[in-house]
Scaffold this active site. Structure first.
Site, PDB file in Angstrom:
ATOM      1  N   ARG A 135      -9.106   1.128   9.640  1.00  9.55           N
ATOM      2  CA  ARG A 135      -8.679  -0.226   9.987  1.00  9.55           C
ATOM      3  C   ARG A 135      -9.720  -0.960  10.816  1.00  9.55           C
ATOM      4  O   ARG A 135      -9.506  -2.112  11.161  1.00  9.55           O
ATOM      5  CB  ARG A 135      -7.389  -0.156  10.794  1.00  9.55           C
ATOM      6  CG  ARG A 135      -6.119  -0.512  10.002  1.00  9.55           C
ATOM      7  CD  ARG A 135      -4.959  -0.230  10.919  1.00  9.55           C
ATOM      8  NE  ARG A 135      -3.751  -0.916  10.677  1.00  9.55           N
ATOM      9  CZ  ARG A 135      -2.683  -0.402  10.072  1.00  9.55           C
ATOM     10  NH1 ARG A 135      -2.737   0.779   9.495  1.00  9.55           N
ATOM     11  NH2 ARG A 135      -1.561  -1.076  10.016  1.00  9.55           N
TER      12      ARG A 135
ATOM     13  N   ARG B 131       0.498  -8.519  14.048  1.00  5.53           N
ATOM     14  CA  ARG B 131      -0.124  -7.498  13.185  1.00  5.53           C
ATOM     15  C   ARG B 131      -1.006  -8.158  12.116  1.00  5.53           C
ATOM     16  O   ARG B 131      -2.068  -7.640  11.766  1.00  5.53           O
ATOM     17  CB  ARG B 131       0.954  -6.624  12.532  1.00  5.53           C
ATOM     18  CG  ARG B 131       1.601  -5.661  13.541  1.00  5.53           C
ATOM     19  CD  ARG B 131       2.918  -5.108  13.036  1.00  5.53           C
ATOM     20  NE  ARG B 131       2.784  -4.274  11.868  1.00  5.53           N
ATOM     21  CZ  ARG B 131       3.754  -4.098  10.967  1.00  5.53           C
ATOM     22  NH1 ARG B 131       4.920  -4.690  11.121  1.00  5.53           N
ATOM     23  NH2 ARG B 131       3.559  -3.312   9.938  1.00  5.53           N
TER      24      ARG B 131
ATOM     25  N   LYS C  74       0.828  -1.214   0.000  1.00  6.29           N
ATOM     26  CA  LYS C  74       0.000   0.000   0.000  1.00  6.29           C
ATOM     27  C   LYS C  74       0.861   1.263   0.000  1.00  6.29           C
ATOM     28  O   LYS C  74       0.627   2.193  -0.767  1.00  6.29           O
ATOM     29  CB  LYS C  74      -0.916   0.051   1.247  1.00  6.29           C
ATOM     30  CG  LYS C  74      -1.824  -1.150   1.408  1.00  6.29           C
ATOM     31  CD  LYS C  74      -2.772  -0.983   2.596  1.00  6.29           C
ATOM     32  CE  LYS C  74      -2.079  -0.824   3.936  1.00  6.29           C
ATOM     33  NZ  LYS C  74      -1.312  -2.004   4.379  1.00  6.29           N
TER      34      LYS C  74
ATOM     35  N   ARG D 144      11.915  -1.230  11.116  1.00 10.94           N
ATOM     36  CA  ARG D 144      10.928  -0.801  12.106  1.00 10.94           C
ATOM     37  C   ARG D 144      10.878  -1.779  13.272  1.00 10.94           C
ATOM     38  O   ARG D 144      10.940  -2.988  13.050  1.00 10.94           O
ATOM     39  CB  ARG D 144       9.545  -0.712  11.447  1.00 10.94           C
ATOM     40  CG  ARG D 144       9.287   0.621  10.786  1.00 10.94           C
ATOM     41  CD  ARG D 144       8.010   0.632   9.997  1.00 10.94           C
ATOM     42  NE  ARG D 144       6.846   0.017  10.639  1.00 10.94           N
ATOM     43  CZ  ARG D 144       5.634  -0.013  10.095  1.00 10.94           C
ATOM     44  NH1 ARG D 144       5.435   0.552   8.919  1.00 10.94           N
ATOM     45  NH2 ARG D 144       4.632  -0.590  10.706  1.00 10.94           N
TER      46      ARG D 144
ATOM     47  N   ARG E 232      12.096  -5.832   5.157  1.00  7.73           N
ATOM     48  CA  ARG E 232      11.752  -4.439   4.873  1.00  7.73           C
ATOM     49  C   ARG E 232      12.665  -3.461   5.610  1.00  7.73           C
ATOM     50  O   ARG E 232      12.906  -3.605   6.799  1.00  7.73           O
ATOM     51  CB  ARG E 232      10.296  -4.192   5.276  1.00  7.73           C
ATOM     52  CG  ARG E 232       9.821  -2.794   4.984  1.00  7.73           C
ATOM     53  CD  ARG E 232       8.331  -2.737   4.902  1.00  7.73           C
ATOM     54  NE  ARG E 232       7.705  -2.609   6.202  1.00  7.73           N
ATOM     55  CZ  ARG E 232       6.402  -2.362   6.364  1.00  7.73           C
ATOM     56  NH1 ARG E 232       5.612  -2.242   5.314  1.00  7.73           N
ATOM     57  NH2 ARG E 232       5.900  -2.253   7.559  1.00  7.73           N
TER      58      ARG E 232
END
Ligand code: AMP
Length: 224
Positions: A92, A175, A20, A164, A131
């Site tokens: 969300r 998550r 996204k 992160r 990531r």
């Protein structure tokens, strides 16, 4: 493709790691539709040590959701002055989606589409594990699928990339569970409105970009 002939107002829906943010940045660069990432806004609050950041931090670190009341208040401020936007990571929950509908009705700024980025859990785990993020603007790379030219350095601003704290395997699994439990009901919510567009988030970045642009063209031609 020519730029959209009117302000683009989109919601990007999908699990973490589905692409996204990458596609939202593309739309921001090419069409001036501002990417509004609730995750980036919250991380900025945490970094600045604001009251909101202190409240949000525990939820973020554990892979849960920050309460609707905090998120909705934050988004009301963001949306008031924008005509074109891509909401990345908001709404969300169904509660947030209902609040968004009310806000946009009040502002007379209807959404043009809700794009759902679909990807398998196995691939999301791989993507998030590899990531690396530019903490200054949220731009992401992936050591396996989209590596920076120099390890841990952003190609564009030359500054450091970081992993992160919530991209660790344990928090990532939580998550993804949170997404399934609290956010995936939004797929039905938006399917009923006729706004939902399904995209295959597993394709290569440029192929997903082409799909996003095609969907936008189709929507731009339609009387929404
Ligand atoms: P993201 O960068 O979108 O993966 O978001 C990082 C974290 O911020 C999430 O795991 C949540 O804890 C929190 N967060 C971001 N957006 C929202 C939202 N719309 N509602 C509740 N929590 C959110």
């Amino acid at each position: 493709m020519s730029p959209a002939s009117r302000p683009i107002r989109l919601v990007f829906l999908g699990p973490p790691g589905a692409g996204k943010g990458t596609q939202a940045k593309m739309l921001e660069e090419r069409f001036g539709a501002r990417q509004i990432s609730t995750g980036d806004l919250l991380r900025q609050h945490v970094a600045d040590g604001t009251h909101l950041g202190q409240e949000a931090r525990g939820y973020m670190d554990s892979g849960g959701l920050v309460p609707d009341s905090i998120i909705i208040g934050m988004m009301e401020q963001q949306l008031a002055n924008l005509d074109a936007f891509v909401l990345d990571g908001f709404p969300r929950t169904v509660g947030q989606a209902v609040a968004l509908d009310e806000m946009l009705a009040r502002l007379s700024k209807p959404l043009h589409a809700v794009m759902l980025f679909e990807a398998s859990r196995e691939m999301l785990l791989r993507r998030l594990a590899g990531r690396w993020t530019n903490p200054r603007n949220g731009r992401t790379y992936n050591t396996e699928f989209n590596p920076p030219r120099v390890a841990a350095i952003d190609d564009q601003d030359g500054g450091p990339l970081v992993q992160r704290p919530d991209d660790t395997p344990g928090v990532v699994a939580k998550r993804l569970d949170t997404y399934e439990a609290q956010t995936s009901p939004l797929v039905d919510y938006y399917a009923k409105t006729g706004l939902l567009v399904r995209l295959d988030g597993l394709k290569a970045i440029e192929d997903v970009t082409a799909d996003v642009r095609r969907a936008l063209d189709a929507r731009n031609g339609a009387a929404v």
